[in-house]
Design an enzyme around this catalytic site. Structure first.
Site, PDB file in Angstrom:
ATOM      1  N   GLY A  17     -26.094 -29.026  17.715  1.00  0.00           N
ATOM      2  CA  GLY A  17     -25.284 -28.029  17.048  1.00  0.00           C
ATOM      3  C   GLY A  17     -24.165 -28.695  16.265  1.00  0.00           C
ATOM      4  N   SER A  18     -23.690 -28.032  15.216  1.00  0.00           N
ATOM      5  CA  SER A  18     -22.518 -28.532  14.502  1.00  0.00           C
ATOM      6  C   SER A  18     -21.267 -28.130  15.277  1.00  0.00           C
ATOM      7  CB  SER A  18     -22.486 -27.959  13.088  1.00  0.00           C
ATOM      8  OG  SER A  18     -23.594 -28.439  12.354  1.00  0.00           O
ATOM      9  N   GLY A  19     -20.119 -28.678  14.865  1.00  0.00           N
ATOM     10  CA  GLY A  19     -18.881 -28.380  15.564  1.00  0.00           C
ATOM     11  C   GLY A  19     -18.421 -29.496  16.487  1.00  0.00           C
ATOM     12  N   HIS A  20     -19.208 -30.609  16.536  1.00  0.00           N
ATOM     13  CA  HIS A  20     -18.857 -31.754  17.394  1.00  0.00           C
ATOM     14  C   HIS A  20     -18.478 -32.977  16.565  1.00  0.00           C
ATOM     15  CE1 HIS A  20     -20.621 -29.308  20.426  1.00  0.00           C
ATOM     16  NE2 HIS A  20     -21.849 -29.459  19.989  1.00  0.00           N
ATOM     17  N   LYS A  28     -29.025 -34.548  23.635  1.00  0.00           N
ATOM     18  CA  LYS A  28     -28.063 -34.175  24.672  1.00  0.00           C
ATOM     19  C   LYS A  28     -28.699 -33.098  25.549  1.00  0.00           C
ATOM     20  CE  LYS A  28     -24.588 -32.997  21.894  1.00  0.00           C
ATOM     21  NZ  LYS A  28     -25.356 -32.973  20.649  1.00  0.00           N
ATOM     22  N   ASP A  85     -31.423 -27.697  22.887  1.00  0.00           N
ATOM     23  CA  ASP A  85     -31.686 -28.986  22.246  1.00  0.00           C
ATOM     24  C   ASP A  85     -32.962 -29.604  22.792  1.00  0.00           C
ATOM     25  OD1 ASP A  85     -28.749 -28.418  22.119  1.00  0.00           O
ATOM     26  OD2 ASP A  85     -28.768 -30.213  20.878  1.00  0.00           O
ATOM     27  N   HIS A  95     -19.027 -26.867  24.063  1.00  0.00           N
ATOM     28  CA  HIS A  95     -19.467 -25.712  23.282  1.00  0.00           C
ATOM     29  C   HIS A  95     -18.581 -24.505  23.511  1.00  0.00           C
ATOM     30  CE1 HIS A  95     -23.050 -28.233  23.614  1.00  0.00           C
ATOM     31  NE2 HIS A  95     -23.261 -27.842  22.389  1.00  0.00           N
TER      32      HIS A  95
END
Lengths: 211, 334
Positions: B54-57, B105, B110, B220
């Protein structure tokens, strides 16, 4: 569109109605997911079913199995998260099971069971894990019971949707053992599972549109 | 919600446009598939390293694409796994016959999406794919009855070390074995001072009072396992380091890479203050810090808080850690 069979038409109606219902409930599903997950279930389902509607707008299907398989591939490609592979695999296997089959209530029931078998193969969940399977499991049983009792498709899908809703409600007191909610341990207790909620929306839509 | 965005639906695609514009010397971006590629990929004879999530990391994972780290990174929506089509496209694009390693991860979505991609890629082109799943978060109980431990800080260290090994021309099996060794020797624990806001949701994922903190937080915005009254940094450092040390376990005489990671909303001033506390605790436990890393490397949007990762290292791992790397997120020696 003119020579679309009545069956293809009603399954198309189901997918379109589901997309609308998921869109209308996107904020609600995301709110449920905020409590025990990562706040994306509503947005993901809305995006995925929106893509399915876009496919329906530009493609015509001769058979229900082709329609469902395409919907499944679209969901796998567009949803992401765990819901994409789970719902995508459901529609892929549901469609595959209906290929070349006369769509009696019993055959559709077997198709649903094959689809849910796909969900279990990917997610390895059991009843009581606080997942979408807590809605699917009772729904399949209620569907089969209705058909065995002589019920038509409408009666069977209505029974399935009601059992799904009960299964969804029963997730509230459970401690999650699968998915992101399981990281919370006992803090997941007291919250309704978002996946069981979207499953119930799909089945309620089926009861309205497929029969 | 106060964010530097145009439309919540466009956050990921517009950020990728920015990455491509900022780093044309090192990266190229497939905007349709949302894949960040190392500019010179594929490299003949080199095992391809792919990650994603996911994006945001950020900078994980796209910011770790380049010499000495990843060949490609697949970007999902914010906090949502990418889809199999993306990993399949990336796998085919970086494979030159040496095979491809997927670094995943441990999150349900995922793992499922990467599994589907590996199955589809093998069926489609016969590409040999091995996967390593990172699961270093000691806040989560590992059992058959849960989704297992989450992959967090060790993922950054693993991508660096395994990237160096792939650069040396090691085989797919050797690279995968090394990746498992790194994962097996690393542990992490995190905490949050604030929640974060997913752009599409528009409001904080959970509420945390001014006087509270979440211990055992993930990346998250999912709540942690325990909510505690806010404490001084010294006590928080113990709450993070003690469960990490006892889990592997790490002992007197061990050497580690000590990694204090910010979750996106905590200034470096505080991260260095935390590192000081962590270093003192390690010194007291008789553990040698071979190398350190302090900064925001695996984040959770604008969440304030930090995580501590310890990776037990030998000379080989330290040598690979020191090898040249040139990515937007990590750069030394090149």
């Amino acid at each position: 569109m003119s020579n679309m069979s009545k069956e293809v038409e009603s399954f198309t109606d189901w997918l379109r109605d589901s997309a609308q219902v998921l869109h209308d409930n996107a904020a609600y599903l995301t709110e449920l997911d905020s409590a025990i997950g990562d706040a994306d279930h509503g947005a993901n389902m809305d995006r995925g079913f929106g893509a399915v509607v876009a496919v329906l707008d530009e493609t015509s299907f001769d058979t229900v199995d082709e329609l469902l398989k395409k919907a499944g591939m679209t969901l796998v490609s567009k949803v992401g998260g765990a819901s994409g592979p789970l719902y995508g695999t459901f529609f892929l296997r549901f469609g595959t099971a209906l290929a070349g089959v006369k769509l009696t209530p019993a055959a559709i029931g077997e198709g649903l069971r094959a689809g849910v078998g796909g969900i279990l193969a990917r997610g390895k969940a059991e009843i009581g894990d606080k997942t979408m399977y807590d809605a699917w499991g009772p729904a399949l049983d209620a569907y089969d019971t209705a058909v065995a009792g002589g019920g038509d498709l409408a009666a069977a899908l209505t029974a399935a949707a009601e059992a799904s809703a009960k299964g969804r409600d029963a997730t509230v007191p459970l401690e999650a053992r699968k998915g992101r909610a399981s990281y919370l341990g006992e803090r997941s207790v007291g919250h309704q599972d978002p996946g069981a909620t979207s499953t119930t929306l799909l089945l309620e839509s089926a009861a309205r549109t497929l029969a | 919600m106060k964010k530097l965005i145009n439309d919540p639906a466009d956050v990921v695609s517009e950020a990728l446009l920015g990455m491509a514009a900022a780093h044309p010397d090192r990266l190229r971006v497939d905007h349709e598939n949302r894949i960040v590629y190392r500019k010179e990929a594929p490299r003949p004879g080199k095992v391809g390293l792919i990650s994603g999530g996911g994006s945001g990391h950020e900078p994980l994972h796209g910011g770790f694409v380049g010499l000495g780290m990843l060949d490609a990174a697949c970007a999902g929506e914010v906090f949502t796994s990418p889809v199999p089509d993306q990993m399949m496209a990336a796998t085919k694009a970086v494979d030159t016959g040496a095979g491809v390693l997927h670094i995943v991860k441990n999150y349900t979505g995922d793992v499922m999406n990467f599994e589907m991609a590996a199955e589809l890629a093998a069926a489609d082109t016969g590409t040999e794919v091995l996967s390593v799943v990172t699961n270093d978060d000691v806040a989560v109980q590992d059992s058959l009855y849960t989704a297992g431990r989450r992959g967090v800080g060790v993922t950054v260290l693993l991508e660096k070390i395994v990237g160096a090994a792939a650069e040396e021309g090691r085989s797919l099996q050797e690279v995968a074995d090394l990746a498992r060794k790194v994962n097996d020797n690393g542990r992490s624990m995190g905490m949050a001072l604030t929640s974060c806001t997913v752009p599409a949701a528009g409001k904080p994922t959970f509420d945390l009072a001014e006087t509270e903190m979440e211990l055992g937080i993930g990346i998250h915005g999912e709540p942690g396992r325990r909510r505690l009254p806010l404490a001084p940094a010294r006590e928080i450092a113990s709450l993070l380091v003690d469960p990490v040390l006892s889990d592997l376990p790490y002992g007197q005489g061990d050497s580690v890479i000590a990694f204090v990671n910010g979750l996106g909303g905590t200034p470096l001033l505080e991260l260095y203050l935390m590192y000081n506390e962590v270093a003192q605790l390690l010194d007291r436990a008789g553990i040698t810090v071979a190398r350190s890393l302090v900064g925001n490397y695996i984040t959770s949007l604008e969440m304030a808080g930090c995580s501590v990762t310890l990776l037990k290292v030998d000379d080989e791992l330290v040598r690979l850690w020191d090898a040249p790397v040139n990515t937007p997120g990590l750069r030394w020696g090149a």
